[in-house]
Design an enzyme around this catalytic site. Sequence first.
Site, short mmCIF file in Angstrom:
data_model
loop_
_atom_site.label_atom_id
_atom_site.label_comp_id
_atom_site.label_asym_id
_atom_site.label_seq_id
_atom_site.Cartn_x
_atom_site.Cartn_y
_atom_site.Cartn_z
N TYR A 77 90.07 39.00 89.20
CA TYR A 77 89.31 39.12 90.43
C TYR A 77 87.99 39.87 90.23
O TYR A 77 87.89 40.78 89.41
CB TYR A 77 90.14 39.86 91.50
CG TYR A 77 91.27 39.03 92.09
CD1 TYR A 77 91.00 37.91 92.86
CD2 TYR A 77 92.60 39.40 91.89
CE1 TYR A 77 92.03 37.16 93.40
CE2 TYR A 77 93.64 38.66 92.42
CZ TYR A 77 93.34 37.53 93.19
OH TYR A 77 94.36 36.79 93.73
N LYS B 89 118.48 60.90 94.43
CA LYS B 89 117.72 60.47 95.61
C LYS B 89 116.64 59.47 95.19
O LYS B 89 116.36 59.31 94.00
CB LYS B 89 117.09 61.67 96.30
CG LYS B 89 116.11 62.47 95.45
CD LYS B 89 115.58 63.66 96.20
CE LYS B 89 114.59 64.44 95.36
NZ LYS B 89 113.99 65.57 96.08
#
Length: 825
Positions: free
Chosen positions: A720, A497
Amino acid sequence: MNYSISEIAGIIGAKGEIRSGEAEIKILLTDSRSLSDAPVSLFFALKTEQNDGQRYVGDLYRSGVRNFVVSHRFDSDDSLPEANLLRVEDTLNALQSLAAYHRRRFNIPVVGITGSNGKTIVKEWIYQLLAGKIDVVRSPRSYNSQTGAPLSVWQMDRQHDIAVFEAGISKPGEMSRIESVIRPTIGVFTTLGDAHQENFISQEEKCTEKLQLFVNSERIVYNEDSPLIKYCLRKTGLADKTYSWSRANQTANLFIESIDKGIDRTVIKGRCGKEVCIEIPFTDDASIEDAIHCLALILCLADCGYLPEPAVDYQAFLRLDPVAMRLDVSRGLNNNVLINDTYNSDINSLSIALDFMARRSTDGRLKRTLILSDILQSGMVPAAFYRKVAELVRIKQVERIIGIGPNLMSHSNLFTMDKEFFPTTESFLDSSRWRTLKDSIILIKGSRRSRFERITEQMEEKAHRTVLEVDLDAVIHNLKYFRSILRPETKTVCMVKAFGYGVGSYELAKTLQERGADCLAVALADEGAELRREGITMPVMVMNPEEHAFNTLFEYRLEPEIYNFTMLDAVIRETRRRGIMNFPIHIKLDTGMSRLGFDSSDIPLLTDLLNNESITVKSVFSHLAGSDSPSLDDFTREQICRFSEGSESIQKALQYPVLRHLLNSAGIERFPEAQFDMVRLGIGLYGISAVSDSVLRPVASLKTRVLQIREVQPEETVGYNRNGKLKRISRIACMPIGYADGLDRRLGNGHGAVEINGKRCPFVGNICMDICMADVTDCNCSEGDVAVIFGDTITVNDLAEQLQTIPYEILTSVSPRVKRIYYKE
C-alpha cells in the site's frame, strides 16, 4: 440368531423361488452403500417418494448379494440367475414384519423410548449405566424410524438381558407400526417439543400419537410435571400404568427433593420409598432432566423385577460420558480425510461408523484406516469379543488398523490387516506415527475416556497457516526454575489471565494443574468459568471481579479479589442472601501502586467487616510497582515493608490462618526474601526473565509460511501507498499474517524482520491486515517454507525492545484467530 431364506419367506408371506440354495441370513440391508458381507445379507428394496431400492439390486448382485426382498418384477429375472427374489406387496411392511417376528422370540424386558428430545441421550446413558453388569442391546445411534427400529430389533440375540430402543415419528399413523416391531415392556416418554410439528394439527395430536408406543407396555416412565403428557395419558387410558417423577408432587413414584448445581457437576436427591442420590458431571438443564429419566427408568425396572439389585449402581451416574450426536468429517494433513467419532466406542456404533466411512471411500483412492480405542463395557469375554470386533473390521474392508489400549494390544493377533498397536493415546501421539499417515480416509473412533479428540486436533488441516506453537515442556521447565528459588512450603499462583497471556489458558492450566501449582489467577469471571467448563478443578482467583458477574463467581466457585468496601459489602450481602457460608475471597492492599486496593488507614474497619461467617479470607496480597527496575529497588523495599505491616494486622485480627503474597515473576528473581507464604508467577512462566533470558525457555513461537515468492524490479514498489521501495532486483515473499493476527504495523518498511531458514529477512512495505511481505533475496527459501515472527532467535523481548513496549503486549496481541498448537516432547 440366524434365519434361512426359506424361513424368512414364510414369515413375511413372500412369493418367489429359491434359486441359489438355502442361504443363512445374518444382515438386513436397506442401504446398498452399507454392504459388508454379501453372502449373509438380505436386501430390502424399499420404495420411497424419491427413490426405489430395486434400482440397486443389479449392482448388489454383481457385488455378491444373492438374497433380495422386492415389490415388483424385473424386466428380465434372467439377468439375476442365482438370486433368491422374495416378492411382497410392501417391502417396508415385510421388513417390519420380520423384525416383529424376531422380537416375539425373546422374553427379555424391552425399553421403548420416545419424545421430541433426549431419546438418544437417555438410551446411551442407560447403556453406560447398565452395560458391564448385564448384557444390553440398544438402537445404534438414532435408529428410531420406520426402517431404523426394525434394524435395531434385528440385533437382539440370546445372550442379551435387556433391550433399549428408540422410536421416532414424523406424521400420524407411524407409531402403531413401530410399536408392533419394538413391543416395549417398559416405556419412557422424555419431552414434548416442536420437532415435526408441521405434520400434526396440534401438540396434543402429536403427544397422543407418540403414546401409541406404550399401548401394550407394563409401565410408562414420564415427567409428571408436564401437564400435556399427563393429560394425554389420562385421555388414552394409559395413566394407570405410569411410573412418574416430579419436582412438585411428593406422591410421584420418584419425587425429586433437590437439584444442586456445582461448578462442573450436579447432585440430584430424590425419594421413592427410600432416599436416592445421584451425582452427574453436567450442569445444564437438559442433561439433568435426561439423567432423572434414567434414574426413574432404573428404579422402575428394579421395581418390576427386571433389574437385579447388583446392577443398580448410583455411583455410575458420575461416570456418564457426553453423547456425540453426529459424525464429523474434516480435511486432514497429508491429503487425509478425518471422520471424528471420539465420544463413544462400542461394536454397534463402530459398525455404523465403518459403514459411513465405506460410503465416503467408494472410489478406492483413499486407504481405509481405523484408529480404535479399547471398547469398554462389552459384557463378553474379551477374547470372544475382540474376535467379533476383528471380524467386523475385516468385513467392513478396513485396510489398516491402529489399535490403542491394553485390551486391543492383547488381542492384536486377531487382526489380519496392516496393523499397529499402542498402549495409550499419549504413546501414539508421542510416536509421531500419525504424521506419516497420508492419502487415507481415517475413522477416529474412541471412547470418551481415551481422549481421542487430541488425535483429531493434531491431524486436522489448519485453515489458517499462521500458528502459535506452545511448548508445554518449556512451561514446566520455567515453573521448576522459579520453584528452585522458593522455599519448599511456599505456594504458587500461576497467572493465566488474558487467554493465558495469549498462549491459550486451558492447555496451560491443565499442565499447571498436573504439575501441582496451587492456584490459578484470571482477570475476569468469564475466564474462570471457561476453565471450569474445560475441567479445571484447582482454585481460581479472579483479579478484577464485577458485581454483575456474581452469579458466575458463585456457580463456578471462583475466588474474587476484594479491593474496596463497595465490593466487600456487595459480596457479604449476596452470600447472605444466597445462604452461602465461608465463601473464599482475597483481600488486596494498595502499598504504592495507587491502583486497586485498601489503604493502610482502611485496615481497622476492614478487619471488623472481615470477621463474618459468610466469607473466608483466603489470602492478603499487594502489587509491586517496579520489581523489575533496579532504579526502583528502594521503593520496592518500601512496598515490602508496608505490605508486611498491613497484612500482619489483618492476620492478627482474624481467627484463622491467612496466606500472604506480594512477589510477581521479577520479584521472585530479585527479592526472594519477601516471598511470604505464596508468590504470583506471571510473565516468567512464559519465558521472560527480569534477570537473565538464558535461564528460562521461551514458551511461544509465532510462525507462518511463505505463500508466494515473486521477483520485483527496482523501479517497482511493494504494498500500500507504494511504501515498499527497492534498490535492486528483489525476491519478495508474501506471508499470511498481518496486524489482524497481532503483527505490529510498526515493524513494516524495514523496521522489523522475519526469520526464514535461519536467515533474518526484513519486512518490505506496510504490514497489511492479513498479509505481510519480506525481502528474501539473500535467503535460500521456497514457497511453503516456515517463517518465524518470534521464537527462539527473534525473541519476544527482542520485539518488545524494538517496538518500545513490554513483552506482555507482544504475547497478548496474538489474535484468537491464530491457531494454538500445543506440543510436548
